[in-house]
Design an enzyme around this catalytic site. Sequence first.
Site, PDB file in Angstrom:
ATOM      1  N   LEU A  68      73.135  30.967  82.974  1.00  0.00           N
ATOM      2  CA  LEU A  68      72.852  32.345  82.579  1.00  0.00           C
ATOM      3  C   LEU A  68      71.841  32.349  81.439  1.00  0.00           C
ATOM      4  CD1 LEU A  68      73.599  35.374  82.799  1.00  0.00           C
ATOM      5  CD2 LEU A  68      75.436  34.925  81.157  1.00  0.00           C
ATOM      6  N   TYR A 152      93.353  27.323  90.942  1.00  0.00           N
ATOM      7  CA  TYR A 152      93.407  28.221  89.780  1.00  0.00           C
ATOM      8  C   TYR A 152      94.054  27.532  88.584  1.00  0.00           C
ATOM      9  CZ  TYR A 152      94.312  32.502  87.091  1.00  0.00           C
ATOM     10  OH  TYR A 152      94.356  33.470  86.124  1.00  0.00           O
TER      11      TYR A 152
END
Length: 321
Positions: A68, A152
């Site tokens: 990013l 997860y």
Amino acid sequence: MKYDNRVRCTIVAGGAGFIGYHLCKRLLKEGRNIVCVDNLSTGRLNNIAKFIEEENFMFLNHDVINALSIDCDVDEIYNLACPASPAQYQKDPVHTFLTSVVGTKNLLELAKEKNARILHFSTSEVYGNPSISPQREDYWGNVNMYGPRSCYDEGKRGAETLFHDYQEQYGIDTRIVRVFNTYGPKMAINDGRVVSNFIVQALQGKPLTIYGNGKQTRSLQYIDDLIEGVLRMMADDVPHTPINLGNPHEMNIGEIADLILRLTGSSSPIVYYPLPQDDPQQRCPDISKATKLLDGWQPRIGIEEGLLKTIEYFKKEILLN
């Protein structure tokens, strides 16, 4: 928001999701310039539609698995970027794991570049199916690394490791919260977790589905209490180690179902199905660390008050769908 390197901004990764919405709302109320980053895999654009109209809010459709780049001067980063319910994260377990690990690394690299404070939303699932209760932060957990929930559970554990190592090796200013079962308005109808499932089923007159015998426990925290704790986590004197944020009031699944039936006035029956693999038998946080370190933080919203607010939200959602 038109941003450049003269503007200080706060990044909320996963900001279009349930918790992300409430966090963005609170930060905007405090006058922050927000960059909301979300790939909309589980987040919803309509959650943040009103925010986009505001001058100090920008939405970036971006997957944090990819690096990013942000032009503004970043002061804080909040990492919520990961599907959070079994129904969501098991759809693409590889992507779930990579989001937790590679995505977290990318956000840590951004924090390193910008010299920003960064908070990671971890989970009570790092404790797995615990052998102690309540769960304290120094408990290492009982986690299956080779099962349907592993993407997860182990992803979040790996993210915590990265936060520890970036703080130790590079001096990054890190925070970690371990979030216990949180509910409230803006949960998706198909979220798949116990509170949303029961409320939607009760309001639609469908059977409430309990997996197992209903004796397994959860500790339900209203969203406003979580957000208050999260903001206190960003104070200057908070340590880098994980801190539980949850409600220590423990209820079993059967009790939650009965309470929601009473509060909705529903006559829906309860049906039982086999317990999914690795479903935890107990969830109850020890919050003594949070209370001590976060200026006396503890949950303030009672279970009935919080559920009534959530029920009213879902009544409107069901009419719209």
